[in-house]
Design an enzyme around this catalytic site. Sequence first.
Site, PDB file in Angstrom:
ATOM      1  CE  LYS A 261      -1.502   5.076  -1.939  1.00  0.00           C
ATOM      2  NZ  LYS A 261      -2.096   4.323  -0.496  1.00  0.00           N
TER       3      LYS A 261
ATOM      4  CG  ASP B  85      -0.101  20.230  20.594  1.00  0.00           C
ATOM      5  OD1 ASP B  85      -1.255  20.019  20.724  1.00  0.00           O
ATOM      6  OD2 ASP B  85       0.795  19.865  21.202  1.00  0.00           O
TER       7      ASP B  85
ATOM      8  CG  ASP C 167      18.473  11.292 -10.816  1.00  0.00           C
ATOM      9  OD1 ASP C 167      18.216  10.169 -11.292  1.00  0.00           O
ATOM     10  OD2 ASP C 167      18.273  12.406 -11.596  1.00  0.00           O
TER      11      ASP C 167
ATOM     12  CG  HIS D 264      -1.901   0.910   1.096  1.00  0.00           C
ATOM     13  ND1 HIS D 264      -2.428   2.176   1.884  1.00  0.00           N
ATOM     14  CD2 HIS D 264      -2.924   1.107   0.203  1.00  0.00           C
ATOM     15  CE1 HIS D 264      -3.397   2.627   1.497  1.00  0.00           C
ATOM     16  NE2 HIS D 264      -3.969   1.965   0.529  1.00  0.00           N
TER      17      HIS D 264
ATOM     18  CE  LYS E  40      -4.062   7.033   2.163  1.00  0.00           C
ATOM     19  NZ  LYS E  40      -5.449   6.532   2.244  1.00  0.00           N
TER      20      LYS E  40
ATOM     21  CG  HIS F 262      -7.541   8.638  -0.608  1.00  0.00           C
ATOM     22  ND1 HIS F 262      -6.181   8.076  -1.103  1.00  0.00           N
ATOM     23  CD2 HIS F 262      -7.905   7.223  -0.268  1.00  0.00           C
ATOM     24  CE1 HIS F 262      -5.894   6.736  -1.168  1.00  0.00           C
ATOM     25  NE2 HIS F 262      -6.935   6.271  -0.677  1.00  0.00           N
TER      26      HIS F 262
END
Length: 484
Positions: free
Chosen positions: A226, A409, A231, A224, A404, A402
């Site tokens: 991404k 604070d 380089d 899952h 996350k 979507h």
Amino acid sequence: MEKFYHFLTLAGIVVYWLLVAGVTLRVVLKRRAVSISLAWLMIIYILPIVGVICYFLFGEMNLGKKRAERAKEMFEPFGHWFNQLNDCNAHSPETMGRHIYKIDQLCNHRLSLPALSGNTLSLQSSPQDILHSVINDIENAQTSIQMVFYIWHPGGLADSVATALIQAAKRGVKVRLLLDSAGSPRFFRSPWYTMMRDAGIEVLQALEVSPWRIFLRRLDLRQHRKIIVIDELVAYTGSMNMVDPAYFKQNSGVGQWVDIMVRVTGPSVNVMSAIHGWDWEVETGRRMLPSLPECSVEPEEVQNPIQVVPSGPGMPEYLIHQVLTLAINQANESVRITTPYFVPSADLVETLKMTAQRGIEVELIIPHKNDSMMVQWASRAFYTELMQAGVKIYEFYGGLLHTKSVVIDRQFCLVGTVNMDMRSLWLNFELTLAIDDETFTQEMYELQQSYIEQSYRVDFTEWQKRSFYSRFLERVFYLFNPLL
């Protein structure tokens, strides 16, 4: 003949009873949260045969024998690579803020992986800006491009990214692409798969889905992450898959997906490259540890350390869950969370409730409509107890939120690939960045505020008036917590 059928019936009952008894013992003796064990027992007994089959398919962490052996062998050499980062001047615990200091300690003790300073961060929240930025960096690549995604969905600007990768490979750039088999079936059936391979790009299916392996490896254990690393100088991670939202799941009835990516330069890029190398070795057995970062951070520079936090089979168990809990427990003023899938563990629910009960403002922003009906109903099963504790819940109406993210604070944040559900926090290959950068965090907070402005706060009094039908569905789908 009648006696024979009678014997078969009795034999079937005995075999089934022994099977259920054996699985029950397995569930009870397995060390895990009591709530998960109880949920599995209810599934097994409420759904005869089907419940037992579900447990064999989804009940235990099972990476597959070959991958599990590789992951075990890999831990020491990768741990040695991580540990060397403690010797560079980009790791300076004495300059760390209070939020990240303890997270650095946790990750260092469990994975030998320290937080590193000297990074620059760019928050990208427009899909067009994200994809054009990725394309531009690919076009400027000189030596290597490494990618791992859960979903690659052909269409729109995602095809422009594919074209840029093919052109990069043709001019001699080494391109390695790892895509989850269950998340990217359309890509593997598309012409892009063949065209990339013909251009010399290494394209692999992670955790390949096969009917012959359904009992050999847990099917819902997914890759899952991404990650893009170019380089070993530039990296991206965040919530966005390799999709153009204007061409993705347009008929699902939830609107366009709303995502972010973070563009990173500095020492943490090499760490993200190492995480890609981990995933590549799990699949292929080939080791590709990157070079160590230069770590040339001057004392007078702004430090802004980042802790890269990976999770998944072979790595320390529940590390991201621990980091999330630790971060929330350190809050003195506010906690603001966005997640598309909210089916938390009992421990995390109690952490959120306790945080609100000690006077901290806790805000939860989730989509009003979800692409998973089961998750949507299961999420709502937590509303009552959270709101009674003082948690503010907002439902987002501007599409499928979507992103996350967790902001603590207004000074410290977590962003990455991790949903607040059991699968992300306890099972999948995931990645989170713990970021001690007040300027970046303020940007993230303002983006979250824009989400709130497109949301409605759930009113507790009105919520209590919902129908018996809704309450029933919430409880039913809550029982399937282990499968969500």
